[in-house]
Design an enzyme around this catalytic site. Structure first.
Site, PDB file in Angstrom:
ATOM      1  N   ASN A 114      16.877  -8.907  25.190  1.00  0.00           N
ATOM      2  CA  ASN A 114      17.563  -9.426  26.378  1.00  0.00           C
ATOM      3  C   ASN A 114      16.627  -9.447  27.570  1.00  0.00           C
ATOM      4  O   ASN A 114      15.740  -8.616  27.689  1.00  0.00           O
ATOM      5  CB  ASN A 114      18.826  -8.610  26.676  1.00  0.00           C
ATOM      6  CG  ASN A 114      18.559  -7.467  27.635  1.00  0.00           C
ATOM      7  OD1 ASN A 114      18.557  -7.636  28.855  1.00  0.00           O
ATOM      8  ND2 ASN A 114      18.286  -6.280  27.068  1.00  0.00           N
ATOM      9  N   PHE A 118      19.583  -7.582  35.297  1.00  0.00           N
ATOM     10  CA  PHE A 118      20.584  -6.946  36.177  1.00  0.00           C
ATOM     11  C   PHE A 118      21.547  -7.965  36.789  1.00  0.00           C
ATOM     12  O   PHE A 118      21.801  -7.963  37.999  1.00  0.00           O
ATOM     13  CB  PHE A 118      19.926  -6.149  37.321  1.00  0.00           C
ATOM     14  CG  PHE A 118      19.136  -4.952  36.906  1.00  0.00           C
ATOM     15  CD1 PHE A 118      19.247  -4.387  35.650  1.00  0.00           C
ATOM     16  CD2 PHE A 118      18.261  -4.352  37.819  1.00  0.00           C
ATOM     17  CE1 PHE A 118      18.506  -3.263  35.290  1.00  0.00           C
ATOM     18  CE2 PHE A 118      17.518  -3.227  37.475  1.00  0.00           C
ATOM     19  CZ  PHE A 118      17.631  -2.691  36.205  1.00  0.00           C
ATOM     20  N   SER A 183      13.913  -0.935  33.256  1.00  0.00           N
ATOM     21  CA  SER A 183      14.202  -2.250  32.690  1.00  0.00           C
ATOM     22  C   SER A 183      12.936  -3.108  32.751  1.00  0.00           C
ATOM     23  O   SER A 183      12.274  -3.159  33.785  1.00  0.00           O
ATOM     24  CB  SER A 183      15.316  -2.945  33.480  1.00  0.00           C
ATOM     25  OG  SER A 183      15.342  -4.313  33.109  1.00  0.00           O
ATOM     26  N   ASN A 185      13.003  -6.237  32.808  1.00  0.00           N
ATOM     27  CA  ASN A 185      13.428  -7.565  33.257  1.00  0.00           C
ATOM     28  C   ASN A 185      13.536  -7.734  34.771  1.00  0.00           C
ATOM     29  O   ASN A 185      14.014  -8.747  35.249  1.00  0.00           O
ATOM     30  CB  ASN A 185      14.769  -7.919  32.601  1.00  0.00           C
ATOM     31  CG  ASN A 185      14.655  -7.882  31.089  1.00  0.00           C
ATOM     32  OD1 ASN A 185      13.677  -8.368  30.536  1.00  0.00           O
ATOM     33  ND2 ASN A 185      15.618  -7.256  30.430  1.00  0.00           N
ATOM     34  N   THR A 186      13.148  -6.718  35.517  1.00  0.00           N
ATOM     35  CA  THR A 186      13.053  -6.842  36.973  1.00  0.00           C
ATOM     36  C   THR A 186      11.595  -6.604  37.315  1.00  0.00           C
ATOM     37  O   THR A 186      11.031  -5.568  36.949  1.00  0.00           O
ATOM     38  CB  THR A 186      13.970  -5.808  37.678  1.00  0.00           C
ATOM     39  OG1 THR A 186      15.323  -6.113  37.360  1.00  0.00           O
ATOM     40  CG2 THR A 186      13.791  -5.846  39.189  1.00  0.00           C
ATOM     41  N   LYS A 225      16.224   7.285  33.889  1.00  0.00           N
ATOM     42  CA  LYS A 225      16.087   6.581  32.604  1.00  0.00           C
ATOM     43  C   LYS A 225      14.709   5.955  32.491  1.00  0.00           C
ATOM     44  O   LYS A 225      14.292   5.172  33.350  1.00  0.00           O
ATOM     45  CB  LYS A 225      17.173   5.505  32.481  1.00  0.00           C
ATOM     46  CG  LYS A 225      17.168   4.817  31.121  1.00  0.00           C
ATOM     47  CD  LYS A 225      18.450   4.061  30.891  1.00  0.00           C
ATOM     48  CE  LYS A 225      18.457   3.324  29.570  1.00  0.00           C
ATOM     49  NZ  LYS A 225      19.718   2.625  29.344  1.00  0.00           N
ATOM     50  N   ASN A 254      14.944   3.236  27.381  1.00  0.00           N
ATOM     51  CA  ASN A 254      15.373   1.860  27.591  1.00  0.00           C
ATOM     52  C   ASN A 254      14.820   0.979  26.454  1.00  0.00           C
ATOM     53  O   ASN A 254      14.308   1.495  25.468  1.00  0.00           O
ATOM     54  CB  ASN A 254      14.870   1.385  28.966  1.00  0.00           C
ATOM     55  CG  ASN A 254      15.844   0.429  29.627  1.00  0.00           C
ATOM     56  OD1 ASN A 254      16.302  -0.532  28.996  1.00  0.00           O
ATOM     57  ND2 ASN A 254      16.169   0.672  30.877  1.00  0.00           N
TER      58      ASN A 254
END
Ligand code: FMN
Length: 348
Positions: A114, A118, A183, A185-186, A225, A254
């Site tokens: 994915n 967020f 994450s 993805n940021t 995390k 993660n």
């Protein structure tokens, strides 16, 4: 077991685009929770209580962050038998996330990729949903974790101010708060795991938490995390930084940016975080390194690649105190929750 076997539901859901299947299921759970429809997924709570970070966990299996980003389905998830449910990641302001498609299945490996980024409705909407939870109001034993992050448009130098805003908002409503710095993805988010950035961020969070504890008369545990893509030295630095700032626990891990385990398969080269079975060993390795660095008493929440009771047990053996599940729920359905909880409860 829930009323409808997942073997029947899964082909239907897997016939849909992954994010459409996700939205369909979440809408169904949001509408059906606290009604008779809930019987479709309700399961008894396996009792295997443990005290950790001053919290009483009714069992050792939790819902990992990211499934319920807007905290709409807390009661539905409570009914599935989770001992704790983590919702979010929430950012201070609403944001759409990355362009679609941004979620992919790799069924040959029980894996997902994915790059949602967020996507969420922001802190205000999130808190209204949290306050609406009946399970919470009625004192259900399940614990609630609220997971916070930064907005994509906030420059990384100002990340701390986003985390503090989110912490202020979620603090009075959380059993624990998770600071998500892992994450993929940021942009640049995971740079917050590096020495100086982590020291500064956790220093600010620790200070604000002391103020909030006084203001609300309650000290809410804060967990951090982290990613699986760290070497032993980086894990050691993170462990020391967590302890120096009085953090209450670490969530490992993660999703991974590694593609080793899925090479050559359809969607393997999509950008984003890989989760599910391929991340089990990498996560367990980080857990082992954390346990060695942190000593026997520091709370570790193990997550990544649990697809069976035996996988859940492997995380506890690696050094986790409790575990969380996300991708396993997509591949195995809700029966995995009591299966994992029972397997851990029966460990010798
Ligand atoms: C679609 C998807 C979205 C996720 N979103 C978040 C998130 O918003 N915040 C977060 O901390 N973790 C998020 N995660 C990571 C999971 O919480 C978990 O750490 C990771 O997927 C490894 O566990 P698993 O192999 O059981 O899925 C997400 C994972 C997936 C698959």
């Amino acid at each position: 077991m829930s009323l409808i076997p997942y073997a029947l539901t899964r082909p239907f859901l897997f016939g849909m685009d992954p994010e459409a299947a996700h939205d369909f299921t979440m809408n169904l759970m949001a509408k059906g929770q606290n009604t008779l429809v809930q019987q479709a997924w309700a399961q008894p709570l396996v009792k295997d209580p443990i005290e950790l970070a001053g919290l009483k966990f009714p069992n050792r299996v939790g819902m990992a962050a990211g499934l319920d980003k807007n905290a709409r389905c807390i009661d539905a998830l409570a009914a599935m038998g989770f001992g704790f449910v983590e919702v979010g990641t929430v950012t201070p302001r609403p944001q759409p996330g990355n362009p679609k498609p941004r979620m992919f299945r790799i069924p040959e490996r029980n894996a997902l990729i994915n790059r949602l980024g967020f996507n969420n409705e922001g802190l205000d909407a999130f808190l209204s949903n949290v306050k609406r939870s009946r399970a919470r109001a009625q004192g259900a034993p399940m614990l609630l974790g609220l997971n916070i992050g930064k907005n994509a448009t906030t420059p990384i130098e100002d990340a701390t101010s986003d985390y503090l805003k989110a912490l202020d908002g979620v603090y009075p409503h959380a059993d624990y708060v998770t600071v998500n710095i892992s994450s993929p993805n940021t942009k640049n988010l995971r740079a917050l795991q590096s020495d100086e950035a982590l020291d500064a961020l956790l220093g600010a969070i620790a200070q604000r938490r002391e103020q909030l504890a006084t203001q609300h008369g309650r000290r809410v545990p804060v967990f951090v995390k982290i990613a699986p893509d760290l070497d032993e030295e980086q894990v050691g630095v993170i462990a020391a930084t967590l302890q120096r700032h009085g953090m209450d626990g670490v969530i490992a891990t993660n999703t991974t940016i590694s593609r080793e385990a899925v090479k050559g398969l359809q969607h393997a080269e999509e950008t984003g975080g890989l989760s599910g079975a391929p991340v089990l060993e990498a996560s367990n390795q980080v857990i082992r390194q954390l346990r060695a660095a942190l000593g026997s008493r520091f709370p570790i929440i193990g997550v990544g690649g649990i697809l069976s009771g035996a996988d859940a047990v492997s995380k506890i053996r690696a050094g986790a105190d409790v575990v969380q599940i996300y991708s396993g729920l997509i591949y195995r359905g809700s029966a995995l929750v009591p299966e994992a909880a029972r397997a851990i409860a029966q460990m010798r």
